[in-house]
Design an enzyme around this catalytic site. Structure first.
Site, PDB file in Angstrom:
ATOM      1  CB  SER A 140      29.678   6.626 -33.572  1.00  0.00           C
ATOM      2  OG  SER A 140      28.422   6.637 -32.917  1.00  0.00           O
ATOM      3  CG  ASP A 146      31.236   3.666 -25.786  1.00  0.00           C
ATOM      4  OD1 ASP A 146      30.002   3.534 -25.944  1.00  0.00           O
ATOM      5  OD2 ASP A 146      31.975   4.187 -26.647  1.00  0.00           O
ATOM      6  CG  HIS A 158      29.428   4.023 -29.506  1.00  0.00           C
ATOM      7  ND1 HIS A 158      30.066   4.931 -28.670  1.00  0.00           N
ATOM      8  CD2 HIS A 158      28.930   4.741 -30.533  1.00  0.00           C
ATOM      9  CE1 HIS A 158      29.969   6.140 -29.196  1.00  0.00           C
ATOM     10  NE2 HIS A 158      29.271   6.053 -30.322  1.00  0.00           N
TER      11      HIS A 158
END
Length: 380
Positions: free
Chosen positions: A45, A343, A346
């Protein structure tokens, strides 16, 4: 331990610069040739530009298609796990290339490259987690899946079959291979299980090394490999770990040590791969030290909050695993550029920009990224 590692890296960087090259600015004039025409990216990610969407991502972060993701730069969600651009976006930008399209959205040939990274992806194959009853709510795609996608792209979009070495060599000639960090999820998925971190490290490094070896055998000449960041500084880790598990920065010591040890194993494998493939330039991007540098002096880089998530809910880190960014009960801070974390897991665009500058223009790639560019421009 970390200090010794950083000192070794610094000495290696100085020696490499003196022996191999003089630094070259990444910025090119309009008349200068571009070193690369395309980028092929892999990872999780931290690198994914849209292969994972809300319906298929890890359940704890299944709202990447919702606002306020993408609010800073794109002004809409782009299925990037950030408020804006990622390191790979800044890499493309620095090379005067467009942002990489995610593989799952590519129709036909993509002349400037493709991003195969998937949020939640692992180094170890999915079957391992199934066998150990750890497959609930995790991404099925591993780094090996991304390799399958890569082969499929070459065959369907470019016409290069697996056995066609000449075709692959031509396709790779002007390509940069950027392998974003991958391995954090392998450890995260096994928290609380009977599977040891040593087992995860050995299996992950073996799979990862096999992946790199295949890329190099296919003809990849210019490869950047990111190490793991200081995962113990993420709000998720800070929330789950006991208060007495902290290092000198205030992050989770056990998790940072885990990432550090994993990176040492990566470095050892890269040394062997450089000997096996002397024609290739294999550069290591030291994510761990980049993150540590910021955490030690966040104000120097414009950050006022290095521990709390910008987008989320709950105290003390604005993170709640049941109410993550993108859900109705979560909200975003007014100035994401002041935060390291976006978040809870990340990073913000601002942090990714700082890290990318350390990789592309600083001293945290080994050998330096400038040397890789020089080699490419000299060899054409």
């Amino acid at each position: 331990m970390a200090s010794s590692f950083s000192n070794q890296i610094t000495l290696l960087t100085i020696a490499t610069i003196l022996i191999l090259s003089s630094p070259t600015s990444i910025a090119k004039t309009n008349t200068s040739p571009l070193p690369f025409k395309k980028i092929f990216a892999f990872g999780d990610s931290f690198t994914d530009t849209g292969n994972t969407r809300s319906v298929s991502g890890p359940s704890g972060f299944g709202h990447v298609s919702n606002p306020p993701y993408g609010v800073t730069f794109f002004h809409r969600p782009t299925n990037r796990y950030s408020d804006g651009r990622l390191v790979i976006d800044f890499v493309a930008q620095s090379l005067s290339l467009p942002y990489l399209p995610p593989y799952r959205s590519v129709k036909g040939q993509s002349p400037n490259g493709v991003n195969f990274a998937v949020a939640g992806s692992t180094a170890i194959n999915y079957e391992f987690f199934v066998k150990n009853n750890l497959s609930l709510d995790i991404t099925r795609q591993s780094i090996q899946t991304q390799l399958v996608w890569f082969d499929k792209y070459l065959e369907e979009s470019v016409g290069c079959k697996a056995e066609d070495g000449a075709c692959r060599a031509e396709e790779f000639e002007d390509a940069l291979f950027w392998v974003g960090e991958i391995g954090v999820n392998d450890y995260a998925y096994t928290v609380g299980s009977s599977v040891s971190s040593d087992t995860i490290r050995k299996l992950a490094i073996s799979s990862y090394t096999g992946f790199l070896t295949i890329l190099l055998k296919k003809g990849a000449k210019y490869v950047v490999v990111q190490g793991l960041p200081m995962s113990g500084c993420l709000p998720l880790s800070m929330t789950l770990a006991p208060q007495d598990d902290r290092d000198g920065i205030g992050c989770v010591k056990s998790v940072n040590d885990q990432s550090y040890t994993h990176n040492i194993a990566i470095l050892n494998q890269l040394r062997a791969l450089r000997k096996q493939f002397p024609q290739a330039v294999i550069t290591y991007a030291d994510y761990w030290t980049a993150y540590r540098t910021v955490m030690q002096n966040p104000a120097q880089f414009g950050f006022s909050d290095q521990f709390r998530a910008c987008c989320g809910s709950g105290e003390p880190y604005n993170f709640d695993v049941f109410a993550t960014c993108g859900t109705p009960s979560a909200s975003a801070c007014p100035t994401p550029s002041k935060y390291v974390n976006w978040d809870g897991v990340h990073l913000t665009e601002a942090m990714y920009k700082v890290v990318s500058d350390m990789f592309l223009r600083g001293t945290l790639t080994h050998p330096p990224f400038s040397y890789l560019l020089d080699r490419k421009l000299r060899q054409g």
